[in-house]
Design a protein around this motif. Structure first.
Motif, PDB file in Angstrom:
ATOM      1  N   LYS A 109      -9.428   6.761 -21.276  1.00 49.43           N
ATOM      2  CA  LYS A 109     -10.097   7.736 -20.739  1.00 49.43           C
ATOM      3  C   LYS A 109      -9.402   8.485 -19.686  1.00 49.43           C
ATOM      4  N   ASP A 110      -8.743   7.610 -19.084  1.00 55.16           N
ATOM      5  CA  ASP A 110      -7.923   8.422 -17.790  1.00 55.16           C
ATOM      6  C   ASP A 110      -8.901   8.253 -16.796  1.00 55.16           C
ATOM      7  N   LEU A 111      -9.789   7.210 -16.299  1.00 56.14           N
ATOM      8  CA  LEU A 111     -10.778   7.106 -15.382  1.00 56.14           C
ATOM      9  C   LEU A 111     -10.576   6.018 -14.585  1.00 56.14           C
ATOM     10  N   ILE A 112     -10.857   6.024 -13.323  1.00 59.63           N
ATOM     11  CA  ILE A 112     -11.141   4.909 -12.350  1.00 59.63           C
ATOM     12  C   ILE A 112     -12.137   4.132 -12.397  1.00 59.63           C
ATOM     13  N   LEU A 113     -12.073   2.867 -12.898  1.00 60.70           N
ATOM     14  CA  LEU A 113     -13.521   2.103 -13.084  1.00 60.70           C
ATOM     15  C   LEU A 113     -13.718   1.382 -11.716  1.00 60.70           C
ATOM     16  N   LYS A 114     -12.855   1.132 -11.005  1.00 56.35           N
ATOM     17  CA  LYS A 114     -12.899   0.510  -9.909  1.00 56.35           C
ATOM     18  C   LYS A 114     -11.782   0.675  -8.730  1.00 56.35           C
ATOM     19  N   SER A 115     -12.007   0.722  -7.545  1.00 53.98           N
ATOM     20  CA  SER A 115     -10.915   1.105  -6.563  1.00 53.98           C
ATOM     21  C   SER A 115     -11.180   0.264  -5.554  1.00 53.98           C
ATOM     22  N   GLN A 116     -10.190  -0.425  -4.612  1.00 57.59           N
ATOM     23  CA  GLN A 116     -10.214  -1.183  -3.425  1.00 57.59           C
ATOM     24  C   GLN A 116      -9.246  -0.435  -2.536  1.00 57.59           C
ATOM     25  N   ILE A 117     -10.047  -0.080  -1.504  1.00 57.21           N
ATOM     26  CA  ILE A 117      -9.224   0.721  -0.472  1.00 57.21           C
ATOM     27  C   ILE A 117      -9.182  -0.156   0.698  1.00 57.21           C
ATOM     28  N   THR A 118      -8.063  -0.219   1.141  1.00 51.03           N
ATOM     29  CA  THR A 118      -7.928  -1.010   2.562  1.00 51.03           C
ATOM     30  C   THR A 118      -7.399  -0.138   3.636  1.00 51.03           C
ATOM     31  N   SER A 119      -8.020   0.176   4.645  1.00 46.81           N
ATOM     32  CA  SER A 119      -7.730   1.126   5.991  1.00 46.81           C
ATOM     33  C   SER A 119      -7.625   0.545   6.976  1.00 46.81           C
ATOM     34  N   LYS A 120      -6.990   1.049   7.954  1.00 45.54           N
ATOM     35  CA  LYS A 120      -7.123   0.538   9.337  1.00 45.54           C
ATOM     36  C   LYS A 120      -8.580   0.850   9.968  1.00 45.54           C
ATOM     37  N   SER A 121      -9.238   1.884   9.807  1.00 39.84           N
ATOM     38  CA  SER A 121     -10.404   2.139  10.338  1.00 39.84           C
ATOM     39  C   SER A 121     -11.568   1.397   9.911  1.00 39.84           C
ATOM     40  N   ASN A 122     -11.657   1.429   8.512  1.00 41.56           N
ATOM     41  CA  ASN A 122     -12.659   0.700   7.870  1.00 41.56           C
ATOM     42  C   ASN A 122     -12.703  -0.859   7.072  1.00 41.56           C
ATOM     43  N   GLY A 123     -11.603  -1.417   7.213  1.00 39.52           N
ATOM     44  CA  GLY A 123     -11.399  -2.590   6.594  1.00 39.52           C
ATOM     45  C   GLY A 123     -11.138  -2.297   4.877  1.00 39.52           C
ATOM     46  N   THR A 124     -11.703  -2.948   4.386  1.00 39.97           N
ATOM     47  CA  THR A 124     -11.587  -3.383   2.760  1.00 39.97           C
ATOM     48  C   THR A 124     -12.851  -2.589   2.054  1.00 39.97           C
ATOM     49  N   LEU A 125     -12.771  -1.655   1.115  1.00 43.75           N
ATOM     50  CA  LEU A 125     -13.886  -0.983   0.755  1.00 43.75           C
ATOM     51  C   LEU A 125     -13.717  -1.206  -0.713  1.00 43.75           C
ATOM     52  N   ASP A 126     -14.340  -1.728  -1.456  1.00 41.68           N
ATOM     53  CA  ASP A 126     -14.692  -1.942  -2.949  1.00 41.68           C
ATOM     54  C   ASP A 126     -15.691  -1.016  -3.436  1.00 41.68           C
ATOM     55  N   ILE A 127     -15.136  -0.241  -4.674  1.00 41.57           N
ATOM     56  CA  ILE A 127     -16.252   0.720  -5.148  1.00 41.57           C
ATOM     57  C   ILE A 127     -16.097   0.608  -6.610  1.00 41.57           C
ATOM     58  N   ASN A 128     -17.039   0.508  -7.454  1.00 40.51           N
ATOM     59  CA  ASN A 128     -17.268   0.574  -8.801  1.00 40.51           C
ATOM     60  C   ASN A 128     -17.828   1.865  -9.284  1.00 40.51           C
TER      61      ASN A 128
END
Length: 228
Positions: free
Chosen positions: A136-155
């Protein structure tokens, strides 16, 4: 002859089943690029350890390439990395490189796991991992690691706006110690930490967005995003 046919079939199967991470991300990006602008209602429920945050109703407005505005009478905690900033990051395919990290089941969906590494040395984002539904070409989960906000998991959860890659529900898991909360919320959290014994290790909180009443590609003037 049978062995030759079998080997040919196996080679063909390997070619078909092999997934190019760049093509996976490109398919997601092309779906997101169908959205020129949108507005939507959002209900925000944030749960952060040691602090009470009221649920809030807000309205969000987005216009390509990176304009976003939130209107709310209360304190709206909206992680920008998981909204417009992730889409904006993925839109520039020359700004990152992709690597395939195998597959993983999310519920009943076999996702392709792709690591996206920025090529810009001074970028705030360090690493993005995407769990992509390749059908379906969809993001079901992402994990974003940044300098400003640490690690952010998204479902992400999709409904009738899936054709645009727009979810009806997003669940964020944040690292409270590193995530940039609004100043008033951060001040309350700091005071509460003084009153209680600090716990070792990372503390996580959740932010749940319920999104409804999408209006997609109906035109939003630039003036909407100017500061009042």
């Amino acid at each position: 002859m049978k062995q030759l046919l079998f080997l040919s079939f196996m080679l063909l199967w390997q070619v078909v089943s092999a997934q190019d991470p760049n093509e996976l991300v490109k398919a997601v990006r092309l779906k997101l690029e169908k959205v020129k602008d949108y507005s939507a209602d959002v209900h925000i429920k944030a749960q952060v350890p040691m602090i009470k945050i009221d649920e809030v109703d807000a309205k969000i407005f987005y216009k390509e390439p990176n304009q976003m505005k939130v209107e709310s009478k209360g304190i709206a905690i909206l992680p920008k990395q998981g909204l417009g900033e992730l889409n904006n990051f993925l839109s520039n395919e020359k700004a990152y490189t992709c690597a395939l990290n195998g597959t993983k089941m999310l519920g009943e969906v076999k996702t392709s796991v792709v690591s996206v590494l920025p090529l810009t040395e001074n970028a705030d984002v360090i690493l993005v991992k995407l769990w992509i539904d390749p059908v379906k070409d969809l993001i079901l989960k992402s994990q974003i690691t940044s300098k400003s906000n640490g690690t952010l998991d998204i479902n992400y959860f999709y409904g009738d706006q899936a054709k645009y890659g727009l979810p009806y529900k997003m669940v964020f898991t944040i690292d409270v110690k590193k995530f940039k909360l609004p100043k008033s919320v951060a001040a309350d959290l700091h005071q509460n930490k003084k009153k209680q014994k600090t716990t070792e290790g990372s503390q996580t909180g959740t932010i749940v967005l319920q999104i409804s009443n999408y209006k997609v590609n109906q035109g939003i003037p630039d003036s909407k995003f100017k500061a009042n």
